[in-house]
Design a protein around this motif. Structure first.
Motif, mmCIF file in Angstrom:
data_model
loop_
_atom_site.group_PDB
_atom_site.id
_atom_site.type_symbol
_atom_site.label_atom_id
_atom_site.label_comp_id
_atom_site.label_asym_id
_atom_site.label_seq_id
_atom_site.Cartn_x
_atom_site.Cartn_y
_atom_site.Cartn_z
ATOM 1 N N GLY A 100 0.842 -1.229 -0.374
ATOM 2 C CA GLY A 100 0.386 -0.166 0.068
ATOM 3 C C GLY A 100 1.017 1.339 0.014
ATOM 4 O O GLY A 100 0.222 2.096 -0.462
ATOM 5 N N HIS A 101 1.904 1.272 0.236
ATOM 6 C CA HIS A 101 2.818 2.488 0.916
ATOM 7 C C HIS A 101 4.248 2.129 0.389
ATOM 8 O O HIS A 101 5.019 1.800 1.360
ATOM 9 C CB HIS A 101 2.457 3.241 2.209
ATOM 10 N N LYS A 102 4.672 2.165 -0.254
ATOM 11 C CA LYS A 102 5.979 1.782 -0.994
ATOM 12 C C LYS A 102 6.791 3.767 -1.115
ATOM 13 O O LYS A 102 7.650 3.490 -0.111
ATOM 14 C CB LYS A 102 6.136 1.348 -2.895
ATOM 15 N N ASP A 103 5.539 3.974 -1.675
ATOM 16 C CA ASP A 103 6.626 4.927 -2.298
ATOM 17 C C ASP A 103 5.332 6.446 -2.189
ATOM 18 O O ASP A 103 5.971 7.604 -1.593
ATOM 19 C CB ASP A 103 7.188 5.976 -3.632
ATOM 20 N N LEU A 104 3.961 5.918 -1.603
ATOM 21 C CA LEU A 104 2.920 6.637 -1.498
ATOM 22 C C LEU A 104 3.474 7.544 -0.133
ATOM 23 O O LEU A 104 3.604 6.782 1.228
ATOM 24 C CB LEU A 104 1.807 5.854 -1.458
ATOM 25 N N SER A 105 3.118 8.633 0.134
ATOM 26 C CA SER A 105 3.686 9.285 1.696
ATOM 27 C C SER A 105 2.655 8.330 2.190
ATOM 28 O O SER A 105 1.402 8.367 2.530
ATOM 29 C CB SER A 105 3.192 10.864 1.047
ATOM 30 N N ALA A 106 2.481 8.719 3.557
ATOM 31 C CA ALA A 106 1.788 7.504 4.753
ATOM 32 C C ALA A 106 0.351 8.263 4.835
ATOM 33 O O ALA A 106 -0.702 7.851 5.677
ATOM 34 C CB ALA A 106 3.000 7.321 5.878
ATOM 35 N N VAL A 107 0.449 9.771 4.849
ATOM 36 C CA VAL A 107 0.007 10.083 4.819
ATOM 37 C C VAL A 107 -1.206 10.419 4.234
ATOM 38 O O VAL A 107 -2.576 10.403 4.401
ATOM 39 C CB VAL A 107 -0.441 11.647 5.717
ATOM 40 N N VAL A 166 -1.698 -16.595 3.916
ATOM 41 C CA VAL A 166 -1.492 -14.903 3.900
ATOM 42 C C VAL A 166 -0.967 -14.191 4.169
ATOM 43 O O VAL A 166 -0.414 -14.801 5.872
ATOM 44 C CB VAL A 166 -3.075 -14.330 3.369
ATOM 45 N N THR A 167 0.085 -13.460 4.516
ATOM 46 C CA THR A 167 0.567 -12.725 6.008
ATOM 47 C C THR A 167 -0.467 -10.991 5.258
ATOM 48 O O THR A 167 0.404 -10.854 4.064
ATOM 49 C CB THR A 167 2.606 -12.419 5.166
ATOM 50 N N ILE A 168 -0.130 -10.691 6.186
ATOM 51 C CA ILE A 168 -0.669 -8.984 6.429
ATOM 52 C C ILE A 168 0.040 -8.721 7.362
ATOM 53 O O ILE A 168 -0.222 -9.038 8.492
ATOM 54 C CB ILE A 168 -2.009 -9.129 6.974
ATOM 55 N N ASP A 169 0.965 -7.375 7.054
ATOM 56 C CA ASP A 169 1.289 -7.101 7.836
ATOM 57 C C ASP A 169 1.033 -5.623 7.832
ATOM 58 O O ASP A 169 1.591 -4.598 6.646
ATOM 59 C CB ASP A 169 3.176 -6.817 7.053
ATOM 60 N N GLY A 170 0.725 -4.755 8.832
ATOM 61 C CA GLY A 170 0.046 -3.370 9.070
ATOM 62 C C GLY A 170 1.166 -2.239 8.924
ATOM 63 O O GLY A 170 0.983 -0.514 8.284
ATOM 64 N N HIS A 171 2.574 -2.668 9.206
ATOM 65 C CA HIS A 171 3.887 -2.167 9.592
ATOM 66 C C HIS A 171 5.079 -2.876 8.678
ATOM 67 O O HIS A 171 5.868 -2.508 9.941
ATOM 68 C CB HIS A 171 4.283 -1.259 10.308
ATOM 69 N N TYR A 172 4.997 -2.791 8.051
ATOM 70 C CA TYR A 172 6.280 -3.563 6.977
ATOM 71 C C TYR A 172 7.474 -2.554 7.269
ATOM 72 O O TYR A 172 6.945 -1.363 6.642
ATOM 73 C CB TYR A 172 6.352 -4.162 5.568
ATOM 74 N N ASP A 173 8.565 -3.594 6.827
ATOM 75 C CA ASP A 173 9.943 -2.342 6.874
ATOM 76 C C ASP A 173 9.975 -1.018 7.074
ATOM 77 O O ASP A 173 10.371 0.077 6.274
ATOM 78 C CB ASP A 173 10.211 -2.907 4.808
ATOM 79 N N GLY A 174 9.690 0.046 8.578
ATOM 80 C CA GLY A 174 9.872 1.142 8.753
ATOM 81 C C GLY A 174 8.505 1.397 8.647
ATOM 82 O O GLY A 174 9.146 2.938 8.484
ATOM 83 N N PHE A 175 8.121 0.767 8.134
ATOM 84 C CA PHE A 175 6.151 1.540 8.028
ATOM 85 C C PHE A 175 6.267 2.771 8.927
ATOM 86 O O PHE A 175 5.604 2.431 10.301
ATOM 87 C CB PHE A 175 4.946 1.371 6.960
ATOM 88 N N ASP A 176 5.395 4.080 8.919
ATOM 89 C CA ASP A 176 5.181 5.434 10.086
ATOM 90 C C ASP A 176 5.152 4.639 11.597
ATOM 91 O O ASP A 176 2.924 4.177 10.936
ATOM 92 C CB ASP A 176 5.015 6.634 9.544
ATOM 93 N N GLU A 177 4.950 4.216 12.449
ATOM 94 C CA GLU A 177 4.719 3.777 13.606
ATOM 95 C C GLU A 177 3.301 4.500 13.761
ATOM 96 O O GLU A 177 2.082 3.873 14.684
ATOM 97 C CB GLU A 177 5.241 3.584 15.251
ATOM 98 N N ASN A 178 2.409 5.778 13.093
ATOM 99 C CA ASN A 178 2.251 7.377 13.807
ATOM 100 C C ASN A 178 0.577 7.066 13.132
ATOM 101 O O ASN A 178 -0.736 7.465 13.402
ATOM 102 C CB ASN A 178 2.583 8.480 13.868
ATOM 103 N N THR A 179 1.407 5.942 11.794
ATOM 104 C CA THR A 179 -0.144 5.756 10.865
ATOM 105 C C THR A 179 -1.078 4.255 11.195
ATOM 106 O O THR A 179 -0.516 3.427 11.080
ATOM 107 C CB THR A 179 0.458 5.876 9.838
ATOM 108 N N VAL A 180 -2.491 4.731 11.492
ATOM 109 C CA VAL A 180 -2.821 3.626 12.009
ATOM 110 C C VAL A 180 -3.270 3.024 10.743
ATOM 111 O O VAL A 180 -3.886 3.523 9.454
ATOM 112 C CB VAL A 180 -4.412 4.220 13.166
ATOM 113 N N ASN A 181 -3.778 1.782 10.840
ATOM 114 C CA ASN A 181 -3.984 1.242 9.438
ATOM 115 C C ASN A 181 -5.496 0.953 9.041
ATOM 116 O O ASN A 181 -6.033 1.223 7.889
ATOM 117 C CB ASN A 181 -3.207 -0.524 9.560
ATOM 118 N N ALA A 182 -6.598 1.463 10.421
ATOM 119 C CA ALA A 182 -7.666 1.293 10.188
ATOM 120 C C ALA A 182 -8.955 2.278 10.883
ATOM 121 O O ALA A 182 -8.521 1.792 12.280
ATOM 122 C CB ALA A 182 -8.523 -0.038 9.517
#
Length: 340
Positions: A100-107, A166-182
């Motif tokens: 979902g967010h590789k280069d896309l802004s976390a916001v 299936v693997t679902i990882d909400g905060h993979y590879d350093g994704f912003d921890e302040n961003t909630v998944n839902a």
């Protein structure tokens, strides 16, 4: 008409439905390795946007088959950041990576509902796939599955959500921890579409040939969910259900079955200070929680063995039920009087 898209990259945007692909009736999308003699890389759909289905939209009760490939940095202003089927179709997906967010802004959220995949009144089988860093402003950071009983009547067994390895990882590879998944259901939100309690007759719906009230229909089955192996990791909700939010009663069988060594780990890499269920919603605190799973309505079956354990690890909630929280609404029974 069968649609095949094989070993191609798509990049762009669309203000309608299906940012890269609009699939109608029966479609096969192969995002597999490049043709022989070329670099062995997966086909990619990336940086596409749409109203529904930022990457792929399935229309007209489409039977959609997807094999391999990546869908990255795609978003929808409404439903299904990567894939949307809200036409009661059937999706069979294997070997797919959704990022979902590789280069896309976390916001930038991937969607309102179903940051990865949105399933409306349909069926999804997802196998040997991964969903990373997907977000939704409302429900279902990775997957949103609704079967609306007020429109369709009780869900048949052909309308299910099946996750196998299936693997679902909400905060993979350093994704912003302040961003909630839902807001609710950081990984998965499953819903029968009806909360209304009323003795009014539901127009157009017959159950066993007879009319039914909203109150009784609200107790009928929506979609059922099966988790076979795999893992849900580091997912967060600003409200309830860090991993899974269930609002779908069970008639005749459990709403959710977890089996074959599946793991829900709230803090594999996520900082320990971050709640999986943050409970930032209106209402009494004693109705909030579920760092792993939150049940508004529904039932859970866990099948594990000593050799193949189902594990809930390191799940946290700001209010109740670090691993599992269920509201006391245990009404679900079949015609034989068996309760679930």
């Amino acid at each position: 008409t069968a649609l095949e898209v094989e070993a191609q990259d798509h990049e762009g945007g669309d203000d309608g439905d299906g940012g890269a692909i609009y699939a109608n009736h029966t479609a096969t999308v192969k995002l597999t390795e490049q043709p022989e003699g070329q670099a062995s890389e997966p086909g990619i759909i990336d940086h596409c946007s749409a109203t529904n289905g930022g990457g792929i939209y399935a229309a007209a009760s489409c039977d959609l088959n997807i094999a391999g490939g990546h869908i990255e940095d795609c978003s929808a202003s409404e439903n299904g950041g990567a894939i949307c089927d809200n036409t009661s179709g059937r999706m069979i997906i294997s070997g797919l990576t959704i990022l979902g967010h590789k280069d896309l802004s976390a916001v930038t959220p991937n969607a309102q509902k179903g940051g990865g995949i949105y399933v409306g009144d349909g069926h999804l089988e997802l196998t040997d796939s991964v969903i990373y860093n997907c977000t939704a402003t409302a429900e279902g950071g990775a997957i949103y599955h609704i079967y609306d009983v007020s429109v369709n009547g009780p869900a048949p067994d052909t309308k299910e959500l099946i996750l196998t390895r299936v693997t679902i990882d909400g905060h993979y590879d350093g994704f912003d921890e302040n961003t909630v998944n839902a807001a609710n259901g950081g990984a998965v939100f499953i819903y029968n579409g009806l909360n209304k309690q009323s003795n009014d007759i539901v127009p157009g719906i017959l159950v066993n040939g007879e009319s039914i009230t909203y109150t009784e229909l609200s107790k009928k089955s929506g979609p059922h969910m099966y988790i076979y192996g795999g893992s849900i990791l580091d997912c967060t909700a600003s409200g309830n259900g860090g991993a899974i939010y269930c609002n779908s009663p069970a008639v005749g069988k459990p709403t959710i079955t977890i089996d074959q060594g599946a793991v829900i780990n709230g803090h594999e890499d996520l900082d320990a200070s971050v709640w999986n269920s943050q409970g930032q919603v209106d209402g009494a605190d004693n109705n909030k929680g579920g760092g792993g799973i939150y049940f508004m309505r529904g039932t859970l079956e866990i099948n594990g063995t000593a050799e193949n354990e189902v594990q809930f690890l390191n799940c946290t909630a700001a209010h109740n039920g670090g691993a599992i929280f269920g509201l006391p609404r245990g009404y679900s029974s079949d015609e034989d009087g068996n309760t679930y």
